[in-house]
Design an enzyme around this catalytic site. Sequence first.
Site, PDB file in Angstrom:
ATOM      1  N   LYS A  40       0.846  -1.198   0.000  1.00  0.00           N
ATOM      2  CA  LYS A  40       0.000   0.000   0.000  1.00  0.00           C
ATOM      3  C   LYS A  40       0.887   1.257   0.000  1.00  0.00           C
ATOM      4  O   LYS A  40       2.093   1.168   0.267  1.00  0.00           O
ATOM      5  CB  LYS A  40      -0.904  -0.013   1.227  1.00  0.00           C
ATOM      6  CG  LYS A  40      -0.159   0.080   2.553  1.00  0.00           C
ATOM      7  CD  LYS A  40      -1.064  -0.226   3.740  1.00  0.00           C
ATOM      8  CE  LYS A  40      -0.302  -0.147   5.052  1.00  0.00           C
ATOM      9  NZ  LYS A  40      -1.093  -0.686   6.172  1.00  0.00           N
ATOM     10  N   ARG A 138     -10.383  -0.228  14.831  1.00  0.00           N
ATOM     11  CA  ARG A 138     -10.336   0.464  13.546  1.00  0.00           C
ATOM     12  C   ARG A 138     -11.378  -0.228  12.681  1.00  0.00           C
ATOM     13  O   ARG A 138     -12.560  -0.160  12.986  1.00  0.00           O
ATOM     14  CB  ARG A 138      -8.907   0.419  12.984  1.00  0.00           C
ATOM     15  CG  ARG A 138      -8.666   1.377  11.850  1.00  0.00           C
ATOM     16  CD  ARG A 138      -7.188   1.449  11.438  1.00  0.00           C
ATOM     17  NE  ARG A 138      -6.654   0.198  10.921  1.00  0.00           N
ATOM     18  CZ  ARG A 138      -5.395   0.036  10.486  1.00  0.00           C
ATOM     19  NH1 ARG A 138      -4.555   1.060  10.503  1.00  0.00           N
ATOM     20  NH2 ARG A 138      -4.980  -1.118  10.029  1.00  0.00           N
ATOM     21  N   HIS A 172      -5.897  -7.429  12.969  1.00  0.00           N
ATOM     22  CA  HIS A 172      -4.699  -6.588  12.953  1.00  0.00           C
ATOM     23  C   HIS A 172      -4.296  -6.248  14.378  1.00  0.00           C
ATOM     24  O   HIS A 172      -5.136  -5.882  15.196  1.00  0.00           O
ATOM     25  CB  HIS A 172      -4.997  -5.314  12.157  1.00  0.00           C
ATOM     26  CG  HIS A 172      -3.780  -4.507  11.820  1.00  0.00           C
ATOM     27  ND1 HIS A 172      -2.693  -5.036  11.142  1.00  0.00           N
ATOM     28  CD2 HIS A 172      -3.460  -3.202  12.050  1.00  0.00           C
ATOM     29  CE1 HIS A 172      -1.771  -4.092  10.975  1.00  0.00           C
ATOM     30  NE2 HIS A 172      -2.210  -2.974  11.511  1.00  0.00           N
ATOM     31  N   ARG A 231       1.746 -11.058   7.050  1.00  0.00           N
ATOM     32  CA  ARG A 231       1.342  -9.846   6.333  1.00  0.00           C
ATOM     33  C   ARG A 231       2.284  -8.680   6.647  1.00  0.00           C
ATOM     34  O   ARG A 231       1.855  -7.619   7.091  1.00  0.00           O
ATOM     35  CB  ARG A 231      -0.076  -9.512   6.810  1.00  0.00           C
ATOM     36  CG  ARG A 231      -1.026  -8.991   5.772  1.00  0.00           C
ATOM     37  CD  ARG A 231      -2.439  -8.931   6.326  1.00  0.00           C
ATOM     38  NE  ARG A 231      -2.562  -8.128   7.507  1.00  0.00           N
ATOM     39  CZ  ARG A 231      -3.171  -8.510   8.639  1.00  0.00           C
ATOM     40  NH1 ARG A 231      -3.760  -9.692   8.739  1.00  0.00           N
ATOM     41  NH2 ARG A 231      -3.217  -7.718   9.681  1.00  0.00           N
ATOM     42  N   TYR A 271      13.268  31.453   5.761  1.00  0.00           N
ATOM     43  CA  TYR A 271      12.017  32.022   6.286  1.00  0.00           C
ATOM     44  C   TYR A 271      12.055  32.117   7.809  1.00  0.00           C
ATOM     45  O   TYR A 271      12.477  31.183   8.488  1.00  0.00           O
ATOM     46  CB  TYR A 271      10.822  31.142   5.905  1.00  0.00           C
ATOM     47  CG  TYR A 271      10.487  31.150   4.438  1.00  0.00           C
ATOM     48  CD1 TYR A 271      10.083  32.313   3.791  1.00  0.00           C
ATOM     49  CD2 TYR A 271      10.543  29.978   3.702  1.00  0.00           C
ATOM     50  CE1 TYR A 271       9.761  32.305   2.444  1.00  0.00           C
ATOM     51  CE2 TYR A 271      10.217  29.952   2.350  1.00  0.00           C
ATOM     52  CZ  TYR A 271       9.828  31.128   1.726  1.00  0.00           C
ATOM     53  OH  TYR A 271       9.511  31.124   0.406  1.00  0.00           O
ATOM     54  N   CYS A 318      12.439  24.873   3.188  1.00  0.00           N
ATOM     55  CA  CYS A 318      11.464  25.512   2.292  1.00  0.00           C
ATOM     56  C   CYS A 318      10.756  24.436   1.471  1.00  0.00           C
ATOM     57  O   CYS A 318      11.023  23.247   1.611  1.00  0.00           O
ATOM     58  CB  CYS A 318      12.155  26.495   1.369  1.00  0.00           C
ATOM     59  SG  CYS A 318      13.238  27.659   2.215  1.00  0.00           S
ATOM     60  N   MET A 319       9.877  24.860   0.579  1.00  0.00           N
ATOM     61  CA  MET A 319       9.128  23.898  -0.231  1.00  0.00           C
ATOM     62  C   MET A 319      10.046  23.074  -1.137  1.00  0.00           C
ATOM     63  O   MET A 319       9.897  21.861  -1.256  1.00  0.00           O
ATOM     64  CB  MET A 319       8.084  24.637  -1.074  1.00  0.00           C
ATOM     65  CG  MET A 319       7.180  23.701  -1.853  1.00  0.00           C
ATOM     66  SD  MET A 319       5.999  24.579  -2.884  1.00  0.00           S
ATOM     67  CE  MET A 319       4.846  25.179  -1.671  1.00  0.00           C
ATOM     68  N   ASP A 320      11.009  23.738  -1.767  1.00  0.00           N
ATOM     69  CA  ASP A 320      11.813  23.072  -2.802  1.00  0.00           C
ATOM     70  C   ASP A 320      13.292  22.974  -2.477  1.00  0.00           C
ATOM     71  O   ASP A 320      14.051  22.402  -3.254  1.00  0.00           O
ATOM     72  CB  ASP A 320      11.669  23.831  -4.128  1.00  0.00           C
ATOM     73  CG  ASP A 320      10.215  24.039  -4.488  1.00  0.00           C
ATOM     74  OD1 ASP A 320       9.444  23.076  -4.350  1.00  0.00           O
ATOM     75  OD2 ASP A 320       9.855  25.170  -4.872  1.00  0.00           O
TER      76      ASP A 320
HETATM   77  C1  PLP Z   1      -0.358  -1.656   6.906  1.00  0.00           C
HETATM   78  C2  PLP Z   1      -0.896  -2.948   7.327  1.00  0.00           C
HETATM   79  C3  PLP Z   1      -0.042  -4.046   7.516  1.00  0.00           C
HETATM   80  C4  PLP Z   1       1.448  -3.929   7.492  1.00  0.00           C
HETATM   81  O1  PLP Z   1       1.883  -3.288   8.663  1.00  0.00           O
HETATM   82  P1  PLP Z   1       3.442  -3.255   9.029  1.00  0.00           P
HETATM   83  O2  PLP Z   1       3.489  -2.706  10.394  1.00  0.00           O
HETATM   84  O3  PLP Z   1       4.074  -2.331   8.028  1.00  0.00           O
HETATM   85  O4  PLP Z   1       3.934  -4.635   8.905  1.00  0.00           O
HETATM   86  C5  PLP Z   1      -0.610  -5.275   7.776  1.00  0.00           C
HETATM   87  N1  PLP Z   1      -1.949  -5.417   7.867  1.00  0.00           N
HETATM   88  C6  PLP Z   1      -2.792  -4.375   7.727  1.00  0.00           C
HETATM   89  C7  PLP Z   1      -4.256  -4.596   7.861  1.00  0.00           C
HETATM   90  C8  PLP Z   1      -2.300  -3.104   7.458  1.00  0.00           C
HETATM   91  O5  PLP Z   1      -3.139  -2.078   7.335  1.00  0.00           O
END
Ligand code: PLP
Length: 375
Positions: A40, A138, A172, A231, A271, A318-320
Amino acid sequence: MDLHLRKRTWAEISLENIAHNYRAIRAAIPTGCKFLGVVKADAYGHGAVAVSRKLEELGADYLAVSCLDEAAELREAGIGLPILILGHTPREYVSELIDLKLTQTVTCEAKAIEYSQEAARIGRPLRIHIKVDTGMARLGFLTAEGHFEQGVGNIVSACRQPWLEPEGIYTHFALSDEPGDEAREFTQKQFRLFLDVISRVEKAGITFKIRHCANSGAVVNYKETALDMVRPGILLYGFGDGGKLGLRPCMRLMTHVSTIKYIDDGLPVSYGGIYVTPRRTRMGVIPIGYADGLLRSLSNNCSFMTADGPAPQRGRICMDMCMIDLTDLPGINLESLIEIFGEKQSAESLAARAGTISYELLCSVSKRVPRVYTD
Ligand SMILES: *Cc1c(COP(=O)(O)O)cnc(C)c1O
């Protein structure tokens, strides 16, 4: 002209280190356990297409992204691995989910019903994984404490929707990467609850081919949680508790000195004038700023690495661009390379200076920064 100078600022991504990390994680999990690579957020800033191609070639079993657009990008690039969408997809897109052979997370009964109705209209089933909330608060079916019976009932009902194919179930962990006894107890409690939920759902005659819960923290610290699939995300990129497995960072954020000037003492820099030169200063300007992902909160509170040692960053970012002090680094000149993080300074230590974690620093590297792959 050198490629790197045309690129202004760039991120070197080592696919070799991704491969190293993949193999090291594989070696740490039971044989036969599936491997889902979390890609992701553009593979935590490393480039989801390139990383996914590598994972596919290495023999990963599954990928996960946060949303439909991220999954579609991978399919367009020809990635054939199963892909789990971790977040919500609106019901209007069920046909796209099915066309692209994606696996959708289902987090409550109402969504299961909606998805099944859409799939029925199309006449083809949707593959799903059930998400159980065991303590993260969550996404997912609530199952803790007083929610257990209702939660189990709702999961059973979701799985019985006629046009859904429940292939997997997952939860999770909220504290698997935290030290201490409380974190350990909390994680073990989440794991026990997850197993209890599964066994109760299975009593209703529903079985899951893939039960999974181990994020990076759990892969390292709770090996017993591997179940059918792990995962990991941040581990793949070499961070988290990756040190314990000998993992390697995969991103090196690089820039170079684009301008050098001598500034008299007593002059404010950038700045807000938060830094005033205490002496005549040889100041380098580097073409990286917060629009490239260099967090502004690091302003005047970090150093970047040169071939001759660290150069303190001066004044607001700064931005850039931003300024670095080269007064004590006479060997560093125009076009000298500057490492923001990577080998000489870890993303983790720079993140800590900004009061954040490696994850945020990596994902912040913006799309203006080209990724340069080495294999
Ligand atoms: C992002 C995520 C992971 C991976 O998490 P890490 O801490 O980077 O291993 C696994 N499962 C779910 C549901 C996530 O959202």
